[in-house]
Design an enzyme around this catalytic site. Sequence first.
Site, PDB file in Angstrom:
ATOM      1  N   ALA A 103       0.820  -1.210   0.000  1.00  0.00           N
ATOM      2  CA  ALA A 103       0.000   0.000   0.000  1.00  0.00           C
ATOM      3  C   ALA A 103       0.856   1.263   0.000  1.00  0.00           C
ATOM      4  CB  ALA A 103      -0.913   0.013   1.220  1.00  0.00           C
ATOM      5  N   GLY A 148       0.033  -5.749  -0.032  1.00  0.00           N
ATOM      6  CA  GLY A 148      -0.610  -5.795  -1.340  1.00  0.00           C
ATOM      7  C   GLY A 148       0.303  -6.287  -2.438  1.00  0.00           C
ATOM      8  N   GLU A 151      -0.117  -9.899  -2.309  1.00  0.00           N
ATOM      9  CA  GLU A 151      -1.459 -10.191  -2.812  1.00  0.00           C
ATOM     10  C   GLU A 151      -1.487 -10.155  -4.335  1.00  0.00           C
ATOM     11  OE1 GLU A 151      -4.638  -8.886   0.543  1.00  0.00           O
ATOM     12  OE2 GLU A 151      -3.390  -7.244  -0.203  1.00  0.00           O
ATOM     13  N   GLU A 171      -0.075  -6.943   7.224  1.00  0.00           N
ATOM     14  CA  GLU A 171      -1.123  -5.975   7.591  1.00  0.00           C
ATOM     15  C   GLU A 171      -1.428  -5.938   9.081  1.00  0.00           C
ATOM     16  OE1 GLU A 171      -1.669  -6.630   3.192  1.00  0.00           O
ATOM     17  OE2 GLU A 171      -1.156  -7.855   4.945  1.00  0.00           O
TER      18      GLU A 171
END
Length: 301
Positions: A103, A148, A151, A171
Amino acid sequence: MAAARGVFAGPIKRLLPRGSFTQTRSWCSNGSVSDKKEVRLNRLEGEDNGIVEVLMCRERARNSLGHVFVGQMRDLVSSLQHDSAVRVLVFRSLIPGVFCAGADLKERAQMSNAEAELFVHGLRSLMNDIAALPMPTIAAVDGFALGGGLELALACDLRTAAHCAQMGLIETTRGLLPGAGGSQRLPRTVGFAVAKELIFTGRRVGGEQAVNLGLVNRSVPQNQTGDAAHREALSLAREILPQAPIAVRMAKVAMNRGAEVDISSGMAIEGMCYARLIPTRDRQEGMAAFIEKRPPRYTGE
């Protein structure tokens, strides 16, 4: 299965004559490039025709998932949905030592709670679109893939990593949980017990441990040019490239859709995908090549 039957907009395009491999220049650091995009495509040529690379280069922010980066990635992924010329898609970074840092916390700090929730919803949708691409996808993790960034790699079908890569869904160390598909894809990749341990602790793992966990398919020592995972991804892509393209795509549909249902329904999905291949010229070519004891020449028809 209506979606599965409609996966192909048309036949896979016939390959161009094979020639020499063409590398892309590093547009990340080339000041002469006037339209520096944070995400763009590189279509390989010659013997690698059919392999396409997604090049990520948000240089100052280490490919963090900001508004511009995510918007450009979404447009690019959308353009690939019906591109039958793409046989294998490789996601790679042009920034040394990083795949994707996750992020963009500077942008996120400026968002209201509602704006942040909406942005993460869009990020989750992007990862779903990447996972739904019809061609095999490979993430080449040379460096950090955190939050992310991991991900994004998990949304790909296959992953290669350098031994020195660092991967983790971190996270919980920031008061959050993986919100772009990580809480769902990591357990399906490494198993629930291992995934829970990694997410609960926010632990990072290196490339060698990642391959032992099943998080990546291949892990290799880093080289002097810092692109060992990318080279290994290309090696893997070249193993896929000669296979019948419609068969490979339908195998992906069968496995992805089958994983979402019970075994009986999965068998039905497999049967429907198999039936899609029976009338193809590639199946006839495969049988003829076997009988004639020669390599098949698939055209994607």
